[in-house]
Design a protein around this motif. Structure first.
Motif, short mmCIF file in Angstrom:
data_model
loop_
_atom_site.label_atom_id
_atom_site.label_comp_id
_atom_site.label_asym_id
_atom_site.label_seq_id
_atom_site.Cartn_x
_atom_site.Cartn_y
_atom_site.Cartn_z
N VAL A 117 0.09 -2.76 122.12
CA VAL A 117 -1.30 -2.83 122.55
C VAL A 117 -2.24 -2.41 121.44
CG1 VAL A 117 -1.36 -0.48 123.50
CG2 VAL A 117 -2.87 -2.26 124.44
N THR A 118 -1.82 -1.45 120.61
CA THR A 118 -2.63 -1.05 119.46
C THR A 118 -2.73 -2.20 118.47
OG1 THR A 118 -1.89 1.23 119.71
CG2 THR A 118 -2.90 0.64 117.61
N GLN A 119 -1.62 -2.82 118.19
CA GLN A 119 -1.60 -3.93 117.24
C GLN A 119 -2.46 -5.09 117.73
OE1 GLN A 119 2.55 -4.88 116.68
NE2 GLN A 119 3.05 -2.84 115.89
N LYS A 120 -2.39 -5.37 119.02
CA LYS A 120 -3.21 -6.46 119.59
C LYS A 120 -4.69 -6.12 119.50
CE LYS A 120 -3.88 -9.14 123.84
NZ LYS A 120 -3.43 -9.32 125.24
N LEU A 142 -1.28 -3.32 107.24
CA LEU A 142 -1.24 -4.64 106.62
C LEU A 142 -0.39 -5.60 107.45
CD1 LEU A 142 -0.88 -3.70 102.84
CD2 LEU A 142 -2.78 -4.95 103.88
N ASN A 143 0.71 -5.10 108.00
CA ASN A 143 1.56 -5.95 108.84
C ASN A 143 0.82 -6.40 110.10
OD1 ASN A 143 3.74 -5.81 107.09
ND2 ASN A 143 4.65 -4.04 108.11
N ILE A 144 0.00 -5.50 110.65
CA ILE A 144 -0.74 -5.83 111.88
C ILE A 144 -1.77 -6.93 111.63
CG2 ILE A 144 -2.42 -4.94 113.54
CD1 ILE A 144 -0.97 -2.24 113.34
N ILE A 145 -2.54 -6.78 110.57
CA ILE A 145 -3.63 -7.74 110.34
C ILE A 145 -3.12 -9.06 109.77
CG2 ILE A 145 -5.31 -5.91 109.97
CD1 ILE A 145 -5.09 -6.41 106.98
N SER A 146 -1.88 -9.08 109.31
CA SER A 146 -1.33 -10.34 108.76
C SER A 146 -0.63 -11.17 109.82
CB SER A 146 -0.34 -10.03 107.63
OG SER A 146 0.78 -9.29 108.12
N GLN A 147 -0.51 -10.60 111.02
CA GLN A 147 0.17 -11.34 112.10
C GLN A 147 -0.67 -12.51 112.60
OE1 GLN A 147 1.11 -8.40 115.07
NE2 GLN A 147 2.74 -7.47 113.85
N LEU A 189 -0.06 14.55 111.38
CA LEU A 189 -1.08 13.61 111.81
C LEU A 189 -0.69 12.17 111.49
CD1 LEU A 189 -3.95 12.93 112.85
CD2 LEU A 189 -4.79 13.41 110.53
N TYR A 190 -0.23 11.92 110.27
CA TYR A 190 0.11 10.55 109.87
C TYR A 190 1.36 10.05 110.59
CZ TYR A 190 -3.48 9.71 106.42
OH TYR A 190 -4.70 9.47 105.82
N GLU A 191 2.26 10.94 110.93
CA GLU A 191 3.43 10.52 111.71
C GLU A 191 2.99 10.04 113.10
OE1 GLU A 191 5.99 13.89 111.50
OE2 GLU A 191 6.94 13.24 109.63
N LEU A 192 2.03 10.75 113.69
CA LEU A 192 1.49 10.33 114.98
C LEU A 192 0.73 9.01 114.86
CD1 LEU A 192 0.12 13.77 116.28
CD2 LEU A 192 2.02 12.47 117.26
N VAL A 193 -0.05 8.87 113.79
CA VAL A 193 -0.81 7.63 113.57
C VAL A 193 0.13 6.44 113.44
CG1 VAL A 193 -2.25 6.39 111.91
CG2 VAL A 193 -2.86 8.71 112.60
N ASP A 194 1.21 6.63 112.69
CA ASP A 194 2.15 5.51 112.52
C ASP A 194 2.82 5.15 113.84
OD1 ASP A 194 3.40 3.77 110.35
OD2 ASP A 194 5.18 4.55 111.37
N ASN A 195 3.12 6.16 114.65
CA ASN A 195 3.68 5.88 115.97
C ASN A 195 2.69 5.08 116.83
OD1 ASN A 195 6.07 7.24 115.43
ND2 ASN A 195 5.34 9.18 116.27
N SER A 220 -5.82 -1.14 128.07
CA SER A 220 -5.48 -0.57 126.77
C SER A 220 -5.24 0.91 126.91
CB SER A 220 -6.64 -0.79 125.78
OG SER A 220 -6.44 -0.01 124.63
N PRO A 221 -4.27 1.49 126.15
CA PRO A 221 -3.99 2.92 126.25
C PRO A 221 -4.96 3.75 125.43
CG PRO A 221 -2.49 1.95 124.67
CD PRO A 221 -3.32 0.83 125.25
#
Length: 292
Positions: free
Chosen positions: A72-75, A287-292, A60-66, A4-5
């Protein structure tokens, strides 16, 4: 197994055996932005300071969204965050969205009220009578704005005073981002509310200082200047001290105060509107991540 990164050695102190020793560059940048914003938590809630902090939150939020777009973050989030953690993060983001929406609405109303007062002052053209009612209406509107702010702060505060840093690293980071965002909102709301006018003598003490120190108040370093407080003080003086000719507030004096206030509102408003869009974007990504 792929590494993981993410990195447990950031300021979030999350415990996870799957994290490597070297952090992803995005994690390092986010950590640096968080540290920078935390160092400004005790700074004066002036317009320039707020503008800088809102700009910092934007970055900060632009970095967080990236970071959230990385597979790997989503997983990691999908596999390791439990229902309680997910609910905490979603509830926190919803509270911040509500608070940001209130800030946007209050700033818009304050700008409209300020522009209306300036229009009235321009029409008067030296006529010193008939302004008391308008001043009372402005202050009544300010009172409503402060009630909305106090209500928003009360609703938002619960959940950000104490964080549990024993979850997945990215989750802990996102919760810390939310907490720092809340502290910036506290400063923003404090700035909009200004300092409560305690007494007639207090009002005139500040008004006298404003009128005799225009170079500092209007043109100088504004790091300790609260434009909302200045405007409230001038209008309280107009209402409560009309007979005190020696310290009378002229149209020109009032115009300068409200021009400065309008300019400051516009600067802060731009940052709030941009941040609102980023808060929505980050919530949708999660929300998209946890709904996968």
């Amino acid at each position: 197994m792929a590494s993981s990164p993410l990195n447990q050695k950031s300021n979030f102190h999350a415990r996870s055996n799957s994290l490597p020793s070297r952090p992803h560059p995005l994690v390092t940048q986010i950590d640096e932005h968080l540290c920078r914003l935390k160092s400004n938590e005790s700074a004066s809630s002036s317009s320039p300071a707020l503008t800088r902090n809102l700009s910092g939150l934007r970055d900060l939020y632009e970095l967080v969204d990236n970071l959230l777009q990385l597979p790997v973050t989503q997983k990691s989030l999908a596999q390791q965050c439990n229902d309680k953690q997910v609910n905490e993060l979603l509830n926190g983001s919803l509270k911040l969205l509500d608070a940001c929406g209130v800030a946007k609405d209050v700033l818009l109303q304050a700008k409209e009220d300020t522009q209306q007062l300036q229009s009235i002052l321009r029409r008067r053209r030296g006529n010193e009578s008939g302004f008391t009612n308008e001043a009372k209406e402005y202050l009544a509107s300010r009172k409503k704005e402060k009630k909305l702010i106090h209500k928003a702060l009360k609703a938002c505060k619960c959940g950000f005073s104490r964080l549990e840093n024993d979850g997945e690293a990215t989750f802990s980071m996102l919760r810390e981002v939310e907490r720092v965002t809340f502290t910036v909102f506290e400063s923003l709301f404090s700035y909009i509310c200004g300092t409560r006018m305690e007494s007639e003598s207090t009002n005139w003490s500040l008004v006298s200082k404003l009128m005799s120190s225009k170079r500092v108040t209007y043109k100088g370093d504004a790091t300790e200047t609260n434009e909302f407080e200045n405007a409230d003080s001038v209008l309280c003086a107009v209402i409560g001290n009309k007979s005190r000719k020696s310290e009378k507030v002229s149209n020109d004096d009032a115009q300068i105060v409200f021009q400065k206030l309008e300019s400051s509102i516009q600067d802060v408003e731009v940052g709030v509107e941009y941040l609102l869009r980023l808060l929505i974007k980050t919530r949708v990504s999660f929300l998209n991540i946890i709904s996968q």
